[in-house]
Design a protein around this motif. Sequence first.
Motif, PDB file in Angstrom:
ATOM      1  N   VAL A 197       0.844  -1.195   0.000  1.00  0.00           N
ATOM      2  CA  VAL A 197       0.000   0.000   0.000  1.00  0.00           C
ATOM      3  C   VAL A 197       0.880   1.246   0.000  1.00  0.00           C
ATOM      4  CG1 VAL A 197      -1.655   1.329   1.348  1.00  0.00           C
ATOM      5  CG2 VAL A 197      -2.007  -1.101   1.009  1.00  0.00           C
ATOM      6  N   ASP A 198       1.962   1.225   0.764  1.00  0.00           N
ATOM      7  CA  ASP A 198       2.867   2.386   0.793  1.00  0.00           C
ATOM      8  C   ASP A 198       3.439   2.696  -0.591  1.00  0.00           C
ATOM      9  OD1 ASP A 198       2.460   2.802   3.500  1.00  0.00           O
ATOM     10  OD2 ASP A 198       4.276   1.727   4.105  1.00  0.00           O
ATOM     11  N   GLN A 199       3.780   1.670  -1.348  1.00  0.00           N
ATOM     12  CA  GLN A 199       4.297   1.891  -2.709  1.00  0.00           C
ATOM     13  C   GLN A 199       3.233   2.515  -3.603  1.00  0.00           C
ATOM     14  OE1 GLN A 199       5.513  -2.214  -3.331  1.00  0.00           O
ATOM     15  NE2 GLN A 199       7.680  -1.596  -3.400  1.00  0.00           N
ATOM     16  N   VAL A 200       1.998   2.052  -3.474  1.00  0.00           N
ATOM     17  CA  VAL A 200       0.903   2.610  -4.279  1.00  0.00           C
ATOM     18  C   VAL A 200       0.675   4.073  -3.901  1.00  0.00           C
ATOM     19  CG1 VAL A 200      -1.557   2.450  -4.836  1.00  0.00           C
ATOM     20  CG2 VAL A 200      -0.190   0.362  -4.597  1.00  0.00           C
ATOM     21  N   ILE A 201       0.609   4.363  -2.621  1.00  0.00           N
ATOM     22  CA  ILE A 201       0.393   5.735  -2.158  1.00  0.00           C
ATOM     23  C   ILE A 201       1.536   6.632  -2.614  1.00  0.00           C
ATOM     24  CG2 ILE A 201       0.172   7.211  -0.108  1.00  0.00           C
ATOM     25  CD1 ILE A 201      -2.322   5.427  -0.843  1.00  0.00           C
ATOM     26  N   GLN A 202       2.747   6.134  -2.557  1.00  0.00           N
ATOM     27  CA  GLN A 202       3.909   6.903  -3.016  1.00  0.00           C
ATOM     28  C   GLN A 202       3.773   7.275  -4.495  1.00  0.00           C
ATOM     29  OE1 GLN A 202       7.717   4.813  -2.664  1.00  0.00           O
ATOM     30  NE2 GLN A 202       8.261   6.272  -1.054  1.00  0.00           N
ATOM     31  N   GLN A 203       3.352   6.329  -5.326  1.00  0.00           N
ATOM     32  CA  GLN A 203       3.169   6.612  -6.750  1.00  0.00           C
ATOM     33  C   GLN A 203       2.049   7.624  -6.967  1.00  0.00           C
ATOM     34  OE1 GLN A 203       3.150   3.664  -9.769  1.00  0.00           O
ATOM     35  NE2 GLN A 203       4.693   2.410  -8.767  1.00  0.00           N
ATOM     36  N   ILE A 204       0.966   7.479  -6.220  1.00  0.00           N
ATOM     37  CA  ILE A 204      -0.145   8.421  -6.352  1.00  0.00           C
ATOM     38  C   ILE A 204       0.303   9.826  -5.959  1.00  0.00           C
ATOM     39  CG2 ILE A 204      -2.398   9.056  -5.384  1.00  0.00           C
ATOM     40  CD1 ILE A 204      -2.978   5.995  -5.277  1.00  0.00           C
ATOM     41  N   GLU A 205       1.073   9.927  -4.891  1.00  0.00           N
ATOM     42  CA  GLU A 205       1.584  11.235  -4.464  1.00  0.00           C
ATOM     43  C   GLU A 205       2.499  11.840  -5.519  1.00  0.00           C
ATOM     44  OE1 GLU A 205       3.226  10.463  -0.598  1.00  0.00           O
ATOM     45  OE2 GLU A 205       1.253  10.552   0.365  1.00  0.00           O
ATOM     46  N   GLN A 206       3.321  11.023  -6.163  1.00  0.00           N
ATOM     47  CA  GLN A 206       4.193  11.516  -7.243  1.00  0.00           C
ATOM     48  C   GLN A 206       3.361  12.012  -8.418  1.00  0.00           C
ATOM     49  OE1 GLN A 206       6.793   8.212  -8.051  1.00  0.00           O
ATOM     50  NE2 GLN A 206       8.217   8.753  -6.413  1.00  0.00           N
ATOM     51  N   ILE A 207       2.288  11.314  -8.727  1.00  0.00           N
ATOM     52  CA  ILE A 207       1.398  11.722  -9.818  1.00  0.00           C
ATOM     53  C   ILE A 207       0.679  13.012  -9.433  1.00  0.00           C
ATOM     54  CG2 ILE A 207      -0.681  11.092 -11.124  1.00  0.00           C
ATOM     55  CD1 ILE A 207       0.344   8.112 -10.837  1.00  0.00           C
ATOM     56  N   GLY A 208       0.291  13.109  -8.174  1.00  0.00           N
ATOM     57  CA  GLY A 208      -0.337  14.329  -7.674  1.00  0.00           C
ATOM     58  C   GLY A 208      -1.842  14.386  -7.836  1.00  0.00           C
ATOM     59  N   SER A 209      -2.481  13.245  -8.026  1.00  0.00           N
ATOM     60  CA  SER A 209      -3.929  13.222  -8.243  1.00  0.00           C
ATOM     61  C   SER A 209      -4.658  12.789  -6.982  1.00  0.00           C
ATOM     62  CB  SER A 209      -4.271  12.256  -9.379  1.00  0.00           C
ATOM     63  OG  SER A 209      -5.663  12.160  -9.541  1.00  0.00           O
ATOM     64  N   ARG A 210      -5.789  13.439  -6.698  1.00  0.00           N
ATOM     65  CA  ARG A 210      -6.667  13.009  -5.608  1.00  0.00           C
ATOM     66  C   ARG A 210      -7.916  12.336  -6.178  1.00  0.00           C
ATOM     67  NH1 ARG A 210      -4.525  12.461  -1.087  1.00  0.00           N
ATOM     68  NH2 ARG A 210      -6.385  12.965   0.069  1.00  0.00           N
ATOM     69  N   ARG A 211      -7.955  12.171  -7.511  1.00  0.00           N
ATOM     70  CA  ARG A 211      -9.046  11.447  -8.171  1.00  0.00           C
ATOM     71  C   ARG A 211      -8.519  10.065  -8.545  1.00  0.00           C
ATOM     72  NH1 ARG A 211      -9.721  16.300 -11.915  1.00  0.00           N
ATOM     73  NH2 ARG A 211     -11.119  17.653 -10.745  1.00  0.00           N
ATOM     74  N   ILE A 212      -9.089   9.049  -7.906  1.00  0.00           N
ATOM     75  CA  ILE A 212      -8.596   7.685  -8.056  1.00  0.00           C
ATOM     76  C   ILE A 212      -9.711   6.801  -8.604  1.00  0.00           C
ATOM     77  CG2 ILE A 212      -7.578   5.706  -6.839  1.00  0.00           C
ATOM     78  CD1 ILE A 212      -5.863   8.292  -6.690  1.00  0.00           C
ATOM     79  N   THR A 213      -9.366   5.955  -9.555  1.00  0.00           N
ATOM     80  CA  THR A 213     -10.275   4.913 -10.021  1.00  0.00           C
ATOM     81  C   THR A 213      -9.612   3.573  -9.746  1.00  0.00           C
ATOM     82  OG1 THR A 213     -11.280   6.297 -11.725  1.00  0.00           O
ATOM     83  CG2 THR A 213     -11.447   3.918 -12.026  1.00  0.00           C
ATOM     84  N   ILE A 214     -10.367   2.688  -9.112  1.00  0.00           N
ATOM     85  CA  ILE A 214      -9.889   1.336  -8.831  1.00  0.00           C
ATOM     86  C   ILE A 214     -10.638   0.404  -9.772  1.00  0.00           C
ATOM     87  CG2 ILE A 214      -9.694  -0.470  -7.097  1.00  0.00           C
ATOM     88  CD1 ILE A 214      -9.730   1.789  -4.965  1.00  0.00           C
ATOM     89  N   SER A 215      -9.874  -0.379 -10.536  1.00  0.00           N
ATOM     90  CA  SER A 215     -10.454  -1.228 -11.568  1.00  0.00           C
ATOM     91  C   SER A 215      -9.719  -2.558 -11.574  1.00  0.00           C
ATOM     92  CB  SER A 215     -10.346  -0.496 -12.921  1.00  0.00           C
ATOM     93  OG  SER A 215     -11.103  -1.149 -13.912  1.00  0.00           O
ATOM     94  N   GLY A 216      -9.829  -3.263 -12.649  1.00  0.00           N
ATOM     95  CA  GLY A 216      -9.149  -4.558 -12.692  1.00  0.00           C
ATOM     96  C   GLY A 216      -9.090  -5.110 -14.078  1.00  0.00           C
ATOM     97  N   GLY A 217      -9.077  -6.370 -13.986  1.00  0.00           N
ATOM     98  CA  GLY A 217      -9.400  -7.412 -13.039  1.00  0.00           C
ATOM     99  C   GLY A 217     -10.623  -7.054 -12.185  1.00  0.00           C
ATOM    100  N   GLU A 218     -10.618  -7.695 -11.057  1.00  0.00           N
ATOM    101  CA  GLU A 218     -11.700  -7.529 -10.090  1.00  0.00           C
ATOM    102  C   GLU A 218     -11.113  -7.112  -8.747  1.00  0.00           C
ATOM    103  OE1 GLU A 218     -14.565  -6.865  -8.037  1.00  0.00           O
ATOM    104  OE2 GLU A 218     -15.254  -7.669  -9.960  1.00  0.00           O
ATOM    105  N   PRO A 219     -11.311  -5.853  -8.341  1.00  0.00           N
ATOM    106  CA  PRO A 219     -10.740  -5.393  -7.074  1.00  0.00           C
ATOM    107  C   PRO A 219     -11.180  -6.226  -5.867  1.00  0.00           C
ATOM    108  CG  PRO A 219     -11.486  -3.529  -8.361  1.00  0.00           C
ATOM    109  CD  PRO A 219     -11.958  -4.762  -9.070  1.00  0.00           C
ATOM    110  N   PHE A 220     -12.417  -6.718  -5.849  1.00  0.00           N
ATOM    111  CA  PHE A 220     -12.903  -7.498  -4.708  1.00  0.00           C
ATOM    112  C   PHE A 220     -12.358  -8.924  -4.701  1.00  0.00           C
ATOM    113  CE2 PHE A 220     -16.016  -4.047  -4.741  1.00  0.00           C
ATOM    114  CZ  PHE A 220     -16.030  -3.711  -3.397  1.00  0.00           C
ATOM    115  N   PHE A 221     -11.566  -9.291  -5.705  1.00  0.00           N
ATOM    116  CA  PHE A 221     -10.881 -10.581  -5.736  1.00  0.00           C
ATOM    117  C   PHE A 221      -9.767 -10.612  -4.689  1.00  0.00           C
ATOM    118  CE2 PHE A 221      -7.908 -13.663  -7.817  1.00  0.00           C
ATOM    119  CZ  PHE A 221      -8.740 -14.767  -7.802  1.00  0.00           C
TER     120      PHE A 221
END
Length: 152
Positions: free
Chosen positions: A49-73
């Motif tokens: 999760v820390d790696q994902v958050i780090q990448q999001i912070e580098q991108i600078g976006s607060r608009r996130i879409t979670i997709s897949g695959g299937e996230p609930f998998f």
Amino acid sequence: MRLLQILADSVVDGPGLRTVIFFAGCPHQCAGCHNPESWASDGGHYYTVDQVIQQIEQIGSRRITISGGEPFFQPAALVELVAALAGCDIYLFTGYTLEQLMRDEQARWVLARIDCLIDGRYVQTLPDHSLRIRGSTNQRILKADALKNYLS
């Protein structure tokens, strides 16, 4: 968590420029799926999760879409990620229907913390290219207010 990709600046996965997190693994395997490479549960790469958050912070976006695959998998990973994304505008795509998700406590926890759910499997016989952010007419766009009605 196993992810296929973290994509910056998507304009097709929700309103505005969005960062899209593509989960690996999908039990639905819908005919005509636009992302069949997402089906394998061992696809992509492992991220904390820390790696994902780090990448999001580098991108600078607060608009996130979670997709897949299937996230609930990957339910535990999804819960941890959504918790870490508190304060972000979160859209989530799933092949499950809201009614199916309501039967699961972890899914209900996630639903209470996102801004929009796009639910339902892609149905190849129900395509409509004029639909906003959906692939087939059976899929619904359920905003936070509608989700709260189901959760209460």
